[in-house]
Motif scaffolding. Structure first.
Motif, PDB file in Angstrom:
ATOM      1  N   ASP A  19      19.562   9.078  21.919  1.00 26.79           N
ATOM      2  CA  ASP A  19      18.642   7.950  21.937  1.00 26.79           C
ATOM      3  C   ASP A  19      17.357   8.299  22.693  1.00 26.79           C
ATOM      4  OD1 ASP A  19      18.292   5.265  21.118  1.00 26.79           O
ATOM      5  OD2 ASP A  19      18.498   4.630  23.207  1.00 26.79           O
ATOM      6  N   ILE A  20      17.517   8.958  23.830  1.00 30.23           N
ATOM      7  CA  ILE A  20      16.356   9.297  24.671  1.00 30.23           C
ATOM      8  C   ILE A  20      15.488  10.380  24.022  1.00 30.23           C
ATOM      9  CG2 ILE A  20      16.226  10.947  26.616  1.00 30.23           C
ATOM     10  CD1 ILE A  20      15.829   8.136  27.890  1.00 30.23           C
ATOM     11  N   LEU A  21      16.104  11.239  23.211  1.00 32.18           N
ATOM     12  CA  LEU A  21      15.356  12.357  22.609  1.00 32.18           C
ATOM     13  C   LEU A  21      14.969  12.105  21.153  1.00 32.18           C
ATOM     14  CD1 LEU A  21      17.312  15.409  24.089  1.00 32.18           C
ATOM     15  CD2 LEU A  21      15.297  14.273  24.998  1.00 32.18           C
ATOM     16  N   LYS A  22      15.167  10.867  20.664  1.00 33.19           N
ATOM     17  CA  LYS A  22      14.934  10.624  19.237  1.00 33.19           C
ATOM     18  C   LYS A  22      13.485  10.878  18.804  1.00 33.19           C
ATOM     19  CE  LYS A  22      14.601   5.572  19.484  1.00 33.19           C
ATOM     20  NZ  LYS A  22      15.505   4.872  20.375  1.00 33.19           N
ATOM     21  N   GLU A  23      12.541  10.717  19.732  1.00 29.20           N
ATOM     22  CA  GLU A  23      11.126  10.947  19.374  1.00 29.20           C
ATOM     23  C   GLU A  23      10.855  12.399  18.976  1.00 29.20           C
ATOM     24  OE1 GLU A  23       8.663  11.423  23.408  1.00 29.20           O
ATOM     25  OE2 GLU A  23      10.296   9.990  23.574  1.00 29.20           O
ATOM     26  N   PHE A  24      11.731  13.328  19.396  1.00 28.54           N
ATOM     27  CA  PHE A  24      11.526  14.743  19.064  1.00 28.54           C
ATOM     28  C   PHE A  24      12.166  15.113  17.727  1.00 28.54           C
ATOM     29  CE2 PHE A  24      11.616  14.719  23.797  1.00 28.54           C
ATOM     30  CZ  PHE A  24      10.289  15.040  23.998  1.00 28.54           C
ATOM     31  N   ASN A  25      12.824  14.137  17.094  1.00 28.74           N
ATOM     32  CA  ASN A  25      13.460  14.393  15.805  1.00 28.74           C
ATOM     33  C   ASN A  25      14.491  15.518  15.887  1.00 28.74           C
ATOM     34  OD1 ASN A  25      13.513  13.136  13.416  1.00 28.74           O
ATOM     35  ND2 ASN A  25      11.557  13.934  12.672  1.00 28.74           N
ATOM     36  N   ILE A  68      22.403  21.564  25.867  1.00 32.79           N
ATOM     37  CA  ILE A  68      22.204  20.656  26.998  1.00 32.79           C
ATOM     38  C   ILE A  68      23.565  20.435  27.650  1.00 32.79           C
ATOM     39  CG2 ILE A  68      21.521  18.335  27.707  1.00 32.79           C
ATOM     40  CD1 ILE A  68      19.907  18.071  25.199  1.00 32.79           C
ATOM     41  N   ALA A  69      23.615  20.488  28.979  1.00 34.18           N
ATOM     42  CA  ALA A  69      24.866  20.194  29.694  1.00 34.18           C
ATOM     43  C   ALA A  69      24.527  19.379  30.925  1.00 34.18           C
ATOM     44  CB  ALA A  69      25.566  21.492  30.097  1.00 34.18           C
ATOM     45  N   ASP A  70      25.474  18.540  31.350  1.00 40.81           N
ATOM     46  CA  ASP A  70      25.197  17.822  32.585  1.00 40.81           C
ATOM     47  C   ASP A  70      26.399  17.864  33.507  1.00 40.81           C
ATOM     48  OD1 ASP A  70      25.829  14.341  32.813  1.00 40.81           O
ATOM     49  OD2 ASP A  70      26.889  15.701  31.508  1.00 40.81           O
ATOM     50  N   ASP A  71      26.116  17.678  34.794  1.00 45.25           N
ATOM     51  CA  ASP A  71      27.166  17.534  35.787  1.00 45.25           C
ATOM     52  C   ASP A  71      26.704  16.413  36.702  1.00 45.25           C
ATOM     53  OD1 ASP A  71      29.674  18.201  36.849  1.00 45.25           O
ATOM     54  OD2 ASP A  71      28.763  19.345  38.457  1.00 45.25           O
ATOM     55  N   SER A  72      27.622  15.549  37.061  1.00 42.70           N
ATOM     56  CA  SER A  72      27.208  14.415  37.869  1.00 42.70           C
ATOM     57  C   SER A  72      28.319  13.998  38.813  1.00 42.70           C
ATOM     58  CB  SER A  72      26.804  13.246  36.961  1.00 42.70           C
ATOM     59  OG  SER A  72      27.836  12.957  36.047  1.00 42.70           O
ATOM     60  N   ALA A 182      20.075   8.107  33.538  1.00 43.36           N
ATOM     61  CA  ALA A 182      18.847   7.591  32.911  1.00 43.36           C
ATOM     62  C   ALA A 182      17.624   8.245  33.546  1.00 43.36           C
ATOM     63  CB  ALA A 182      18.782   6.068  33.056  1.00 43.36           C
ATOM     64  N   ASN A 183      17.631   8.366  34.880  1.00 44.81           N
ATOM     65  CA  ASN A 183      16.501   9.000  35.581  1.00 44.81           C
ATOM     66  C   ASN A 183      16.373  10.475  35.212  1.00 44.81           C
ATOM     67  OD1 ASN A 183      15.828   6.620  36.927  1.00 44.81           O
ATOM     68  ND2 ASN A 183      17.227   7.043  38.610  1.00 44.81           N
ATOM     69  N   ALA A 184      17.509  11.169  35.094  1.00 38.69           N
ATOM     70  CA  ALA A 184      17.468  12.587  34.706  1.00 38.69           C
ATOM     71  C   ALA A 184      16.981  12.736  33.267  1.00 38.69           C
ATOM     72  CB  ALA A 184      18.857  13.218  34.870  1.00 38.69           C
ATOM     73  N   LEU A 185      17.396  11.815  32.387  1.00 36.77           N
ATOM     74  CA  LEU A 185      16.992  11.899  30.977  1.00 36.77           C
ATOM     75  C   LEU A 185      15.499  11.679  30.797  1.00 36.77           C
ATOM     76  CD1 LEU A 185      20.004  10.105  29.253  1.00 36.77           C
ATOM     77  CD2 LEU A 185      19.319  12.492  28.944  1.00 36.77           C
ATOM     78  N   VAL A 186      14.904  10.810  31.629  1.00 34.19           N
ATOM     79  CA  VAL A 186      13.448  10.617  31.577  1.00 34.19           C
ATOM     80  C   VAL A 186      12.749  11.938  31.911  1.00 34.19           C
ATOM     81  CG1 VAL A 186      11.492   9.486  32.711  1.00 34.19           C
ATOM     82  CG2 VAL A 186      13.487   8.143  32.032  1.00 34.19           C
ATOM     83  N   LYS A 187      13.246  12.616  32.959  1.00 36.58           N
ATOM     84  CA  LYS A 187      12.660  13.915  33.340  1.00 36.58           C
ATOM     85  C   LYS A 187      12.895  14.963  32.252  1.00 36.58           C
ATOM     86  CE  LYS A 187      13.140  13.170  38.318  1.00 36.58           C
ATOM     87  NZ  LYS A 187      13.834  13.559  39.534  1.00 36.58           N
ATOM     88  N   LEU A 188      14.076  14.909  31.619  1.00 36.18           N
ATOM     89  CA  LEU A 188      14.376  15.844  30.527  1.00 36.18           C
ATOM     90  C   LEU A 188      13.389  15.657  29.382  1.00 36.18           C
ATOM     91  CD1 LEU A 188      16.272  17.925  29.120  1.00 36.18           C
ATOM     92  CD2 LEU A 188      17.585  15.970  28.270  1.00 36.18           C
ATOM     93  N   ARG A 189      13.120  14.407  29.043  1.00 42.72           N
ATOM     94  CA  ARG A 189      12.182  14.123  27.953  1.00 42.72           C
ATOM     95  C   ARG A 189      10.797  14.661  28.284  1.00 42.72           C
ATOM     96  NH1 ARG A 189      12.397   8.104  26.564  1.00 42.72           N
ATOM     97  NH2 ARG A 189      11.034   7.922  28.367  1.00 42.72           N
TER      98      ARG A 189
END
Length: 196
Positions: A19-25, A68-72, A182-189
């Protein structure tokens, strides 16, 4: 770059990142979709950065795609930032959310400083050798008892700064807008916008 692989089988994470990266197709695929559904990467790093990058690089080396991988996890000031990378297994190797929450409440029983933060680190590894990670945090404090029905993990104990409610009381709509991920995904975008 038309597709990326998420080093996870978690459908919720797949949707959230997609959802967060949809603008990049970009088409985001899970480990199952690329035939690595049984892959277990040993998370033996001492930081979220080490663990998430290890997962990204290991999966990327097997499929030659951008991964892409995450750890939290949760860091509590009074516990020297524990449980940290051991958040899921804080009360032992096969601990349940209930076990972990119980241990956290017990360890903070006589503690006045209840400041804590949820941390999410997202790493990206490219087949050409480029790699980076971004870190998102959500600050709050640990409550004295569990409250709320939604969410998972430490959500019923984590009271978010600026709200008088736990993540489990706020519900996923609000949580997904203000959370560490959500905060990390904004930075990822933002970072992907620079690179792409």
């Amino acid at each position: 770059m038309k597709e990326m692989v998420l080093a996870s089988r978690n459908k919720h994470k797949l949707e959230e990142i997609g959802d967060i990266l949809k603008e990049f197709n970009i088409n985001i695929k899970s480990l199952d979709e690329v035939g690595l559904g049984n892959l277990e990467v040993v998370e033996d790093g001492e930081t979220f950065e080490e663990n998430s990058m290890k997962k990204a690089v290991e999966v990327m080396s097997r499929i030659n795609a951008v991964v892409i991988a995450d750890d939290s996890g949760l860091e509590v000031d009074a516990l020297d930032n524990r449980p940290g990378v051991y958040s899921a297994r804080f009360a032992g190797e096969n601990a349940t959310d209930e076990d972990n929450n119980k241990k956290l409440i017990e360890m903070l029983e006589d503690e006045e400083n209840r400041k804590a933060r949820f941390v999410s680190v997202i790493s990206v590894a490219f087949p050409d050798g480029r790699k980076f990670h971004v870190r998102g945090e959500c600050v709050g404090e640990i409550g004295y008892e569990k409250r709320g029905k939604s969410g998972f993990g430490y959500d019923p104990l984590f009271i978010v700064d600026g709200y008088d409610k736990t993540f489990a009381e706020l519900g996923s709509d609000i949580k997904n807008k203000i959370s560490h991920r959500a905060n990390a995904l904004v930075k990822l975008r933002e970072k992907l916008a620079e690179l792409l």
